[in-house]
Design a protein around this motif. Structure first.
Motif, mmCIF file in Angstrom:
data_model
loop_
_atom_site.group_PDB
_atom_site.id
_atom_site.type_symbol
_atom_site.label_atom_id
_atom_site.label_comp_id
_atom_site.label_asym_id
_atom_site.label_seq_id
_atom_site.Cartn_x
_atom_site.Cartn_y
_atom_site.Cartn_z
ATOM 1 N N ASN A 190 0.841 -1.204 0.000
ATOM 2 C CA ASN A 190 0.000 0.000 0.000
ATOM 3 C C ASN A 190 0.871 1.247 0.000
ATOM 4 N N MET A 191 0.478 2.194 -0.825
ATOM 5 C CA MET A 191 1.169 3.487 -0.813
ATOM 6 C C MET A 191 0.360 4.462 0.027
ATOM 7 N N ALA A 192 1.003 5.070 0.991
ATOM 8 C CA ALA A 192 0.304 6.070 1.803
ATOM 9 C C ALA A 192 -0.113 7.228 0.907
ATOM 10 N N ASN B 202 16.098 5.566 -10.628
ATOM 11 C CA ASN B 202 15.527 6.649 -9.833
ATOM 12 C C ASN B 202 14.229 7.108 -10.514
ATOM 13 N N LYS B 203 13.593 8.104 -9.916
ATOM 14 C CA LYS B 203 12.247 8.485 -10.387
ATOM 15 C C LYS B 203 12.252 8.928 -11.861
ATOM 16 N N ALA B 204 13.219 9.779 -12.239
ATOM 17 C CA ALA B 204 13.245 10.267 -13.625
ATOM 18 C C ALA B 204 13.510 9.111 -14.579
ATOM 19 N N GLU B 205 14.433 8.213 -14.212
ATOM 20 C CA GLU B 205 14.742 7.072 -15.075
ATOM 21 C C GLU B 205 13.535 6.153 -15.207
ATOM 22 N N ASP B 206 12.796 6.000 -14.109
ATOM 23 C CA ASP B 206 11.608 5.144 -14.116
ATOM 24 C C ASP B 206 10.511 5.757 -14.990
ATOM 25 N N ASN B 207 10.276 7.051 -14.803
ATOM 26 C CA ASN B 207 9.156 7.690 -15.509
ATOM 27 C C ASN B 207 9.445 7.915 -16.992
ATOM 28 N N GLN C 209 7.128 6.944 1.618
ATOM 29 C CA GLN C 209 7.632 7.924 0.644
ATOM 30 C C GLN C 209 8.104 7.157 -0.584
ATOM 31 N N ALA C 210 7.642 7.589 -1.749
ATOM 32 C CA ALA C 210 7.920 6.823 -2.971
ATOM 33 C C ALA C 210 8.827 7.603 -3.904
ATOM 34 N N ASP C 211 9.789 6.887 -4.463
ATOM 35 C CA ASP C 211 10.672 7.535 -5.432
ATOM 36 C C ASP C 211 11.214 6.511 -6.436
ATOM 37 N N ALA C 212 10.328 5.665 -6.934
ATOM 38 C CA ALA C 212 10.666 4.603 -7.896
ATOM 39 C C ALA C 212 11.346 3.430 -7.203
ATOM 40 N N GLY C 213 10.846 2.249 -7.510
ATOM 41 C CA GLY C 213 11.410 1.041 -6.906
ATOM 42 C C GLY C 213 10.738 0.681 -5.592
ATOM 43 N N THR C 214 9.478 1.102 -5.414
ATOM 44 C CA THR C 214 8.850 0.843 -4.115
ATOM 45 C C THR C 214 8.474 -0.628 -3.939
ATOM 46 N N ARG C 215 8.094 -1.312 -5.033
ATOM 47 C CA ARG C 215 7.714 -2.720 -4.863
ATOM 48 C C ARG C 215 8.931 -3.548 -4.470
ATOM 49 N N THR C 216 10.100 -3.209 -5.040
ATOM 50 C CA THR C 216 11.305 -3.961 -4.703
ATOM 51 C C THR C 216 11.775 -3.595 -3.285
ATOM 52 N N ARG D 7 -1.313 13.754 -4.007
ATOM 53 C CA ARG D 7 -1.901 12.804 -3.063
ATOM 54 C C ARG D 7 -2.526 11.618 -3.802
ATOM 55 N N ILE D 8 -2.283 10.410 -3.282
ATOM 56 C CA ILE D 8 -2.896 9.220 -3.877
ATOM 57 C C ILE D 8 -4.214 8.945 -3.177
ATOM 58 N N ARG D 9 -5.201 8.539 -3.948
ATOM 59 C CA ARG D 9 -6.480 8.177 -3.346
ATOM 60 C C ARG D 9 -6.279 6.947 -2.449
ATOM 61 N N ARG E 180 -5.888 -0.837 -8.728
ATOM 62 C CA ARG E 180 -5.496 -1.922 -9.640
ATOM 63 C C ARG E 180 -3.998 -2.210 -9.491
ATOM 64 N N ARG E 181 -3.192 -1.124 -9.420
ATOM 65 C CA ARG E 181 -1.739 -1.275 -9.318
ATOM 66 C C ARG E 181 -1.341 -1.951 -8.005
ATOM 67 N N SER E 182 -1.918 -1.507 -6.890
ATOM 68 C CA SER E 182 -1.481 -2.055 -5.600
ATOM 69 C C SER E 182 -1.933 -3.510 -5.445
ATOM 70 N N SER F 280 2.548 9.691 0.122
ATOM 71 C CA SER F 280 3.865 9.159 -0.258
ATOM 72 C C SER F 280 4.404 9.738 -1.567
ATOM 73 N N VAL F 281 3.542 10.387 -2.336
ATOM 74 C CA VAL F 281 3.992 10.985 -3.601
ATOM 75 C C VAL F 281 3.598 12.460 -3.636
ATOM 76 N N GLU F 282 4.091 13.174 -4.632
ATOM 77 C CA GLU F 282 3.817 14.617 -4.717
ATOM 78 C C GLU F 282 2.322 14.912 -4.761
HETATM 79 P P1 ADP Z 1 7.705 1.065 -8.372
HETATM 80 O O1 ADP Z 1 7.541 2.069 -7.261
HETATM 81 O O2 ADP Z 1 7.740 -0.319 -7.870
HETATM 82 O O3 ADP Z 1 8.869 1.397 -9.281
HETATM 83 P P2 ADP Z 1 5.997 2.007 -10.515
HETATM 84 O O4 ADP Z 1 7.011 1.766 -11.584
HETATM 85 O O5 ADP Z 1 4.569 1.696 -10.809
HETATM 86 O O6 ADP Z 1 6.369 1.146 -9.224
HETATM 87 O O7 ADP Z 1 6.044 3.487 -10.037
HETATM 88 C C1 ADP Z 1 7.223 4.251 -10.109
HETATM 89 C C2 ADP Z 1 7.089 5.456 -9.233
HETATM 90 O O8 ADP Z 1 6.063 6.294 -9.729
HETATM 91 C C3 ADP Z 1 6.665 5.159 -7.802
HETATM 92 O O9 ADP Z 1 7.747 4.763 -6.986
HETATM 93 C C4 ADP Z 1 6.102 6.471 -7.381
HETATM 94 O O10 ADP Z 1 7.143 7.371 -7.042
HETATM 95 C C5 ADP Z 1 5.428 6.942 -8.644
HETATM 96 N N1 ADP Z 1 3.996 6.579 -8.632
HETATM 97 C C6 ADP Z 1 3.454 5.369 -8.758
HETATM 98 N N2 ADP Z 1 2.123 5.414 -8.675
HETATM 99 C C7 ADP Z 1 1.792 6.708 -8.494
HETATM 100 C C8 ADP Z 1 0.565 7.427 -8.334
HETATM 101 N N3 ADP Z 1 -0.615 6.805 -8.342
HETATM 102 N N4 ADP Z 1 0.646 8.752 -8.149
HETATM 103 C C9 ADP Z 1 1.821 9.398 -8.134
HETATM 104 N N5 ADP Z 1 3.026 8.784 -8.280
HETATM 105 C C10 ADP Z 1 3.019 7.460 -8.456
#
Ligand code: ADP
Length: 348
Positions: free
Chosen positions: A78-80, A174-179, A129-136, A87-89, A94-96, A83-85
């Motif tokens: 679960n993402m609080a 990192n976040k930019a590389e992930d996005n 707090q999320a910054d890419a790679g949260t599942r791992t 707010r997540i509902r 579906r993702r979680s 945890s991201v810029e």
């Molecule tokens: P992971 O966190 O496992 O890399 P994703 O690749 O799906 O999973 O997500 C990458 C990053 O994108 C997350 O770590 C988080 O920082 C951001 N993110 C994911 N879902 C959301 C969301 N619903 N709203 C805002 N940011 C999100």
């Protein structure tokens, strides 16, 4: 969300955050942070902050969900909301739900599930707090929380991701590389090298895929060393493991009887007491009133899009089944828990 960077790797071969292409973000691990959980772990990985809590093994209610020959493992990622810029509902998405499913499966090869038939082990992974790679990050923390809870396992599980930016494979996005990158490839590995999770978003050539697996393995091995070190430093300082005062006679009296054919867990109910017996020894005695269906709330699935949520078959019931079991369920839900400090309340 920030814009896509022009380049991810500079002329010196360094990434935007100054790392080498095969270098992971710094990791900080603290084990046993939640006294009310059976096992817990707080993990920071770069800017990711996650906490994992494990409850169990404990008897599973409602009983229709019990497995006759093994323990049921439930995993909730679960993402609080904060945890991201943006707010997540709150609540499952579906993702979680998908991440929870694949993460639970990542532990299936290691947990000795046959030892606790009829029981459940709950794993809660909360991303603060999320910054890419949260599942791992969550899998790495959950692995240690399971070990902290004393769950019998063949070994630890470690996880990390490899991606592709500027045509090059990079470890631990990192976040930019992930996005904005061209691929995201999270993978989990057991201590004996078995790959227990692979997901992929983007494109790799066959050669890149092979190299990505090798790079992930290298990352997982590094993480496993950190996990082992964290366990050593936790339990080396734990008085429970201080054997300096134990004399030989005491050892004889406390040593468990040797047995080649250990009996599986057996639950004996007598009046209001429930004794949990393992290998001929009572390991836990609990009040039947404490065994309440509120311990194991079924997840509430909320979605407002036109996409059906993924629901695991073993936690999904048809309306007919639910109706049939209503009597059984209401028997439990009618009892209010006396202990206000239920563990799920801390996390959910
Ligand atoms: P992971 O966190 O496992 O890399 P994703 O690749 O799906 O999973 O997500 C990458 C990053 O994108 C997350 O770590 C988080 O920082 C951001 N993110 C994911 N879902 C959301 C969301 N619903 N709203 C805002 N940011 C999100």
């Amino acid at each position: 969300m920030s814009d896509k960077p022009e380049k991810f790797i500079d002329e010196n071969g360094l990434r935007l955050d100054g790392r080498q292409i095969d270098e992971m973000r710094p990791m900080k691990i603290e084990i046993g942070v939640l006294p009310r959980a059976d096992g817990s772990c707080y993990l920071e990985w770069g800017k990711n902050k996650v906490i994992a809590a494990v409850y169990g093994p404990r008897e599973l209610h409602p009983r229709r969900m019990q497995k006759a020959d093994s323990v049921l493992i439930r995993y909730r990622y679960n993402m609080a909301a904060f945890s991201v810029e943006d707010r997540i509902r709150p609540g499952p998405s579906r993702r979680s739900i998908e991440i929870s499913k694949v993460s639970r499966e990542a532990f299936e090869p290691v947990v000795l599930t046959q030892l606790y038939p009829g029981a459940v082990i709950d794993v809660f992974a909360e991303v603060l707090q999320a910054d890419a790679g949260t599942r791992t990050a969550a899998i790495n923390a959950a692995s240690l929380a399971l070990a902290d809870a004393g769950i019998p396992m063949k070994g630890l599980v470690a996880a990390c991701a490899v991606g592709k930016v500027d045509g090059q494979l990079v470890l631990d996005l990192n976040k930019a590389e992930d996005n904005f990158g061209d691929a995201d490839f999270p993978m989990a590995m057991t201590q004996d090298g078995e790959i227990s999770l692979v997901q992929m978003d983007g494109n790799f050539t066959q050669d890149e895929f092979k190299r990505a697996v090798e790079l992930c393995k290298k990352g997982c091995q590094q993480i496993m060393e950190m996990q082992k070190e964290a366990l050593r430093s936790k339990f080396a300082n734990d008085s429970l493991f201080d054997v300096t005062d134990v004399v030989t006679e005491d050892l004889e009296t406390v040593a468990p009887a040797e047995s080649d054919d250990a009996e599986p867990v057996e639950v004996i109910s007598e009046d209001e007491l429930v004794e949990v017996v393992f290998d001929g020894e009572i390991v836990e005695v609990v009040l039947e009133d404490d065994v309440n269906s509120d311990d194991v709330p079924e997840p509430e699935i909320q979605y407002d899009g036109d996409v059906e949520p993924i629901i695991e078959p073993d936690i999904e019931d048809s309306q007919e089944e639910l109706d049939n079991d209503q009597e059984d369920d209401s028997a439990y839900s009618a009892k209010e828990p006396e202990d206000e400090s239920e563990p799920e309340g801390e996390i959910a």
